[in-house]
Design an enzyme around this catalytic site. Structure first.
Site, mmCIF file in Angstrom:
data_model
loop_
_atom_site.group_PDB
_atom_site.id
_atom_site.type_symbol
_atom_site.label_atom_id
_atom_site.label_comp_id
_atom_site.label_asym_id
_atom_site.label_seq_id
_atom_site.Cartn_x
_atom_site.Cartn_y
_atom_site.Cartn_z
ATOM 1 N N LYS A 161 23.420 -30.003 4.156
ATOM 2 C CA LYS A 161 22.283 -30.090 3.235
ATOM 3 C C LYS A 161 22.489 -31.234 2.248
ATOM 4 O O LYS A 161 23.636 -31.574 1.918
ATOM 5 C CB LYS A 161 22.046 -28.758 2.528
ATOM 6 C CG LYS A 161 22.922 -28.501 1.338
ATOM 7 C CD LYS A 161 22.314 -27.454 0.410
ATOM 8 C CE LYS A 161 23.174 -27.384 -0.851
ATOM 9 N NZ LYS A 161 22.461 -27.151 -2.073
ATOM 10 N N LYS A 182 24.018 -32.854 -4.522
ATOM 11 C CA LYS A 182 24.384 -33.800 -5.596
ATOM 12 C C LYS A 182 25.812 -34.277 -5.437
ATOM 13 O O LYS A 182 26.151 -35.388 -5.825
ATOM 14 C CB LYS A 182 24.273 -33.128 -6.963
ATOM 15 C CG LYS A 182 22.900 -32.690 -7.328
ATOM 16 C CD LYS A 182 22.909 -32.261 -8.785
ATOM 17 C CE LYS A 182 21.916 -31.163 -9.038
ATOM 18 N NZ LYS A 182 22.397 -29.830 -8.618
ATOM 19 N N LYS A 214 32.027 -24.545 -0.018
ATOM 20 C CA LYS A 214 32.467 -25.396 -1.142
ATOM 21 C C LYS A 214 33.980 -25.395 -1.305
ATOM 22 O O LYS A 214 34.569 -26.411 -1.655
ATOM 23 C CB LYS A 214 31.788 -24.965 -2.447
ATOM 24 C CG LYS A 214 30.320 -25.336 -2.472
ATOM 25 C CD LYS A 214 29.783 -25.439 -3.880
ATOM 26 C CE LYS A 214 28.389 -26.074 -3.839
ATOM 27 N NZ LYS A 214 27.750 -26.180 -5.126
HETATM 28 N N1 AQP Z 1 19.035 -29.935 0.067
HETATM 29 C C1 AQP Z 1 18.216 -29.104 -0.547
HETATM 30 N N2 AQP Z 1 17.007 -28.810 -0.001
HETATM 31 C C2 AQP Z 1 16.160 -27.952 -0.627
HETATM 32 N N3 AQP Z 1 16.436 -27.368 -1.820
HETATM 33 C C3 AQP Z 1 17.611 -27.643 -2.400
HETATM 34 N N4 AQP Z 1 18.187 -27.241 -3.540
HETATM 35 C C4 AQP Z 1 19.406 -27.827 -3.670
HETATM 36 N N5 AQP Z 1 19.661 -28.607 -2.617
HETATM 37 C C5 AQP Z 1 18.563 -28.518 -1.800
HETATM 38 C C6 AQP Z 1 17.560 -26.338 -4.488
HETATM 39 O O1 AQP Z 1 17.513 -26.981 -5.742
HETATM 40 C C7 AQP Z 1 17.648 -26.012 -6.784
HETATM 41 C C8 AQP Z 1 18.716 -26.456 -7.745
HETATM 42 O O2 AQP Z 1 19.964 -26.462 -7.059
HETATM 43 P P1 AQP Z 1 21.323 -26.667 -7.831
HETATM 44 O O3 AQP Z 1 21.458 -28.053 -8.203
HETATM 45 O O4 AQP Z 1 21.457 -25.784 -8.970
HETATM 46 O O5 AQP Z 1 22.376 -26.120 -6.849
HETATM 47 P P2 AQP Z 1 22.769 -26.581 -5.463
HETATM 48 O O6 AQP Z 1 21.923 -25.860 -4.504
HETATM 49 O O7 AQP Z 1 24.198 -26.310 -5.302
HETATM 50 O O8 AQP Z 1 22.428 -28.135 -5.446
HETATM 51 P P3 AQP Z 1 23.279 -29.322 -4.986
HETATM 52 O O9 AQP Z 1 22.413 -30.498 -5.096
HETATM 53 O O10 AQP Z 1 23.860 -29.004 -3.660
HETATM 54 O O11 AQP Z 1 24.402 -29.452 -6.085
HETATM 55 P P4 AQP Z 1 25.960 -29.432 -5.970
HETATM 56 O O12 AQP Z 1 26.325 -30.514 -5.015
HETATM 57 O O13 AQP Z 1 26.411 -29.712 -7.354
HETATM 58 O O14 AQP Z 1 26.345 -28.070 -5.477
HETATM 59 C C9 AQP Z 1 17.986 -24.691 -6.102
HETATM 60 O O15 AQP Z 1 16.800 -23.927 -6.028
HETATM 61 C C10 AQP Z 1 18.418 -25.092 -4.727
HETATM 62 O O16 AQP Z 1 18.132 -24.094 -3.776
#
Ligand code: AQP
Length: 343
Positions: A211, A214, A129
């Protein structure tokens, strides 16, 4: 200080429960997507009768990167409504907003003071990140895993249902719990990660090496609230390859990712899906995938629209969730303060 280290004192902090307790969080950092749903949310919903469930919209995590205050406020509401629309039931699961329970931030500070820097230096999510901006990103982004450890340990959590991307953070949480218990006496339950084999890492549509996230480009994810026409366009543009067969082949990451999404949506085996698309091309497969996504997301979107039509009720549900968990977070924080000599 002379901290009691007996099993009895651990039991004090963690009275025996009829069901294992799960805790997990999701960031209001943008539109929740099909990766969040398939990797995490659908399991939270499906297993509500198996566990003692605590789920949290983690706004303190979201602000580790810049957020527009008005948008953040809106995203918190939208995300809570989306989780309820996906089937989280406030009767069976406590759902609340992280910043509404002040013990999260307080415990994070206390854990900061017992977590070696070297442990945080190893966290790969921070490296990804922060990228080349290590000197300018917030200290909060670096410290994110300690806040996550506080979230989990505050509730004496047994298991943490997450996607594969969070595995390292749950391991760190175990290490922090373990070292705290060894130093100050049994205080925390050591949680385990609950990661499913299929769907634990859904990849970006435009770049299957990353991956789905968001914070990725709009075309890289299917948002849970995307209308059918948007879904169709995004899937039509999704990266595949120049081969023609529709088979689960990990060396072809684009089509493998799309097939994995399809498999999770329709609940069939890989063999059944390969047989369904034998002799067919990407066009037919992408049409079927679009249909599967629309069929899954339409009822969620309908419930979402009903929920956001009544913001006062949404606020009431979230306040109720915070009320439910506060006695647990309060008891754990008090015990940690006592163990560390602050009370
Ligand atoms: N691509 C993914 N595949 C499977 N599981 C995923 N999770 C996130 N992306 C994937 C799971 O969703 C839950 C919530 O995640 P989060 O939003 O709190 O954090 P994150 O993992 O950082 O999600 P994002 O979408 O990637 O958000 P940003 O871009 O804001 O950092 C968790 O259980 C995560 O494992």
């Amino acid at each position: 200080m002379s901290a009691p280290t007996t099993a009895a004192s651990a039991a004090n902090a963690t009275p025996k429960r009829a069901r294992e307790r799960v805790f997990s969080g999701i960031q209001p950092s943008g539109a929740p997507h099909i990766g969040n749903y398939l990797g995490a949310i659908r399991h939270w919903v499906a297993e509500q009768d198996i566990f003692d469930n605590i789920y949290c919209v983690v706004d303190l995590h979201a602000i580790t990167v810049p957020q527009d205050p008005g948008e953040l406020r809106e995203n918190v509401r939208q995300l809570a409504a989306t989780l309820l629309a996906c089937g989280l039931d406030p009767q069976r699961s406590a759902l609340f907003v992280q910043s509404h329970v002040h013990e999260h931030a307080e415990l994070a500070w206390l854990l900061n003071c017992v977590t070696p820097m070297g442990w945080l230096n190893r966290m790969t999510q921070f490296k990804t990140k922060a990228g080349d901006d290590r000197e300018t990103v917030s200290a909060g982004l670096y410290d994110y895993p300690v806040l996550m450890a506080a979230d989990i340990l505050l509730y004496q959590t047994d298991a943490v249902p997450v996607g594969d991307d969070q595995r390292q953070h749950v391991e760190l949480t175990r290490d922090i719990a373990n070292s705290f218990n060894a130093r100050f006496g049994e205080t925390f339950v050591e949680p385990r990660a609950l990661i499913r084999e299929v769907g634990a890492r859904i990849m970006a549509l435009d770049d299957p090496a990353k991956k789905m996230s968001k914070s990725g480009a709009d075309t890289s994810y299917i948002a849970l609230l995307d209308p059918p026409e948007v879904i169709r366009k995004k899937i039509a543009r999704a990266t595949t390859d120049s081969q023609r067969t529709i088979v689960f082949d990990e060396s072809r990451p684009g089509i493998f990712n799309l097939l994995t999404i399809y498999q999770l949506l329709v609940g069939q085996s890989r063999e059944q899906i390969e047989a369904e698309f034998a002799g067919k091309g990407y066009k037919e497969f992408k049409a079927a995938l679009t249909e599967g996504l629309v069929a899954t997301l339409t009822p969620i979107q309908q419930r979402y629209n009903q929920l956001v039509a009544d913001p006062a009720e949404l606020d009431r549900l979230l306040a109720g969730g915070a009320e439910r968990v506060r006695p647990i977070s309060h008891a754990t924080l008090a015990q940690v303060q006592q163990r560390m000599g602050l009370r």
